[in-house]
Design a protein around this motif. Structure first.
Motif, mmCIF file in Angstrom:
data_model
loop_
_atom_site.group_PDB
_atom_site.id
_atom_site.type_symbol
_atom_site.label_atom_id
_atom_site.label_comp_id
_atom_site.label_asym_id
_atom_site.label_seq_id
_atom_site.Cartn_x
_atom_site.Cartn_y
_atom_site.Cartn_z
ATOM 1 N N GLY A 41 0.794 -1.225 0.000
ATOM 2 C CA GLY A 41 0.000 0.000 0.000
ATOM 3 C C GLY A 41 0.826 1.275 0.000
ATOM 4 O O GLY A 41 0.463 2.267 0.630
ATOM 5 N N ILE A 42 1.961 1.248 -0.714
ATOM 6 C CA ILE A 42 2.834 2.419 -0.817
ATOM 7 C C ILE A 42 3.027 2.754 -2.294
ATOM 8 O O ILE A 42 3.257 1.875 -3.125
ATOM 9 N N ASN A 43 2.960 4.033 -2.611
ATOM 10 C CA ASN A 43 3.117 4.488 -3.981
ATOM 11 C C ASN A 43 4.449 4.014 -4.552
ATOM 12 O O ASN A 43 5.518 4.286 -3.997
ATOM 13 N N ALA A 44 4.405 3.289 -5.667
ATOM 14 C CA ALA A 44 5.611 2.720 -6.267
ATOM 15 C C ALA A 44 6.561 3.800 -6.772
ATOM 16 O O ALA A 44 7.786 3.619 -6.757
ATOM 17 N N ARG A 83 6.149 1.003 5.475
ATOM 18 C CA ARG A 83 4.730 0.755 5.767
ATOM 19 C C ARG A 83 4.466 0.673 7.268
ATOM 20 O O ARG A 83 3.541 1.328 7.767
ATOM 21 N N ASP A 84 5.258 -0.112 7.961
ATOM 22 C CA ASP A 84 4.971 -0.385 9.373
ATOM 23 C C ASP A 84 5.419 0.722 10.322
ATOM 24 O O ASP A 84 4.727 1.023 11.298
ATOM 25 N N ASP A 85 6.579 1.321 10.047
ATOM 26 C CA ASP A 85 7.137 2.285 11.004
ATOM 27 C C ASP A 85 6.920 3.746 10.643
ATOM 28 O O ASP A 85 6.877 4.601 11.530
ATOM 29 N N TYR A 86 6.759 4.040 9.341
ATOM 30 C CA TYR A 86 6.691 5.441 8.915
ATOM 31 C C TYR A 86 5.314 5.887 8.428
ATOM 32 O O TYR A 86 4.950 7.054 8.604
ATOM 33 N N LEU A 87 4.573 4.996 7.790
ATOM 34 C CA LEU A 87 3.301 5.399 7.185
ATOM 35 C C LEU A 87 2.071 4.859 7.908
ATOM 36 O O LEU A 87 0.951 5.244 7.580
ATOM 37 N N ASP A 88 2.278 3.985 8.873
ATOM 38 C CA ASP A 88 1.169 3.502 9.697
ATOM 39 C C ASP A 88 0.999 4.446 10.885
ATOM 40 O O ASP A 88 1.982 4.818 11.533
ATOM 41 N N GLU A 89 -0.236 4.836 11.163
ATOM 42 C CA GLU A 89 -0.486 5.795 12.241
ATOM 43 C C GLU A 89 -0.010 5.294 13.595
ATOM 44 O O GLU A 89 0.200 6.085 14.520
#
Length: 223
Positions: free
Chosen positions: A115-118, A171-177
């Motif tokens: 779920g991250i922009n390629a 995804r887990d550490d930077y973009l997840d709330e």
């Protein structure tokens, strides 16, 4: 005279009865004589029902998944969890003739699974690895300048392994709330912990994202 009237009435009533029986039986006779029909026809589908079905079918054909999805448009300092929708072939074309060549499919997959922009993932790799030509990229397959926590840098078996690790980390550490480094979902937000809030870093990543997006647009226009 009375007998004549009664007799006439009896004849008329009998005629009406025969006619009624004939009308009642007529549909069964006709149905038996008709050729085989579809289930919809044999249950007596009305023209209104048929019209309703045709309208529903037209609506279904008009509003397909393709028309409901809004094409991605590059948004400066936008949400990095908004997917680019680029194909593996388009992403591979962005990596041609660089040290990142052959990773187009991998980046396309990570966009969908993580779920991250390629375009963001690729732009970070292009910046951090000097388009895959840095010694860290060539010797350690480290495309993101990822440190090991001991004043050194991580090594990966393959470049694909690095892409997987970095996509999971972001995804887990930077973009997840709930992530421990979460500050928001833009390049500037990510930079706060990824590289000490370096303005040079996030502005260069944004510049590469814009350039890559424009190249994909040119490819599509030429197709």
């Amino acid at each position: 005279m009375k007998r004549t009237i009664v007799k006439t009435c009896q004849i008329m009533c009998a005629g009406v009865l025969v006619l009624a029986i004939g009308i009642t039986a007529l549909p069964r006779v006709m149905a038996a004589e008709l050729p085989a029909q579809t289930e919809a026809e044999t249950i007596g589908q009305t023209s209104a029902e048929a019209l309703g079905e045709s309208i529903s079918q037209a609506v279904f054909e008009t509003f397909t998944d393709e028309t409901l999805v809004t094409p991605y448009e590059y948004d400066p300092y936008g949400d990095l969890t908004v997917l680019s929708g680029c194909t593996a072939e388009e992403l591979e074309a962005l990596l041609a003739d660089s040290g990142l060549e052959g990773l187009g499919t991998c980046y396309a997959e990570k966009e969908q699974t993580h779920g991250i922009n390629a375009l963001f993932l690729i732009s970070v790799a292009q910046l951090e690895s000097g388009f895959g030509k840095s010694k860290l990229a060539e010797n350690c397959n480290n495309l993101g300048g990822i440190k090991n926590g001991n004043d050194g840098y991580m090594e990966f078996p393959t470049k694909q392994d690095c892409v997987e690790y970095q996509a999971t980390l972001l995804r887990d550490d930077y973009l997840d709330e709930n992530g421990k480094y979460y500050r928001g979902k833009t390049t500037k937000d990510v930079s706060q912990n990824y590289c000490g809030g370096s303005e040079s870093w996030y502005t260069q990543v944004e510049s590469l994202m814009r350039s890559n997006f424009e190249k994909v647009g040119e490819m599509r226009a030429a197709a």
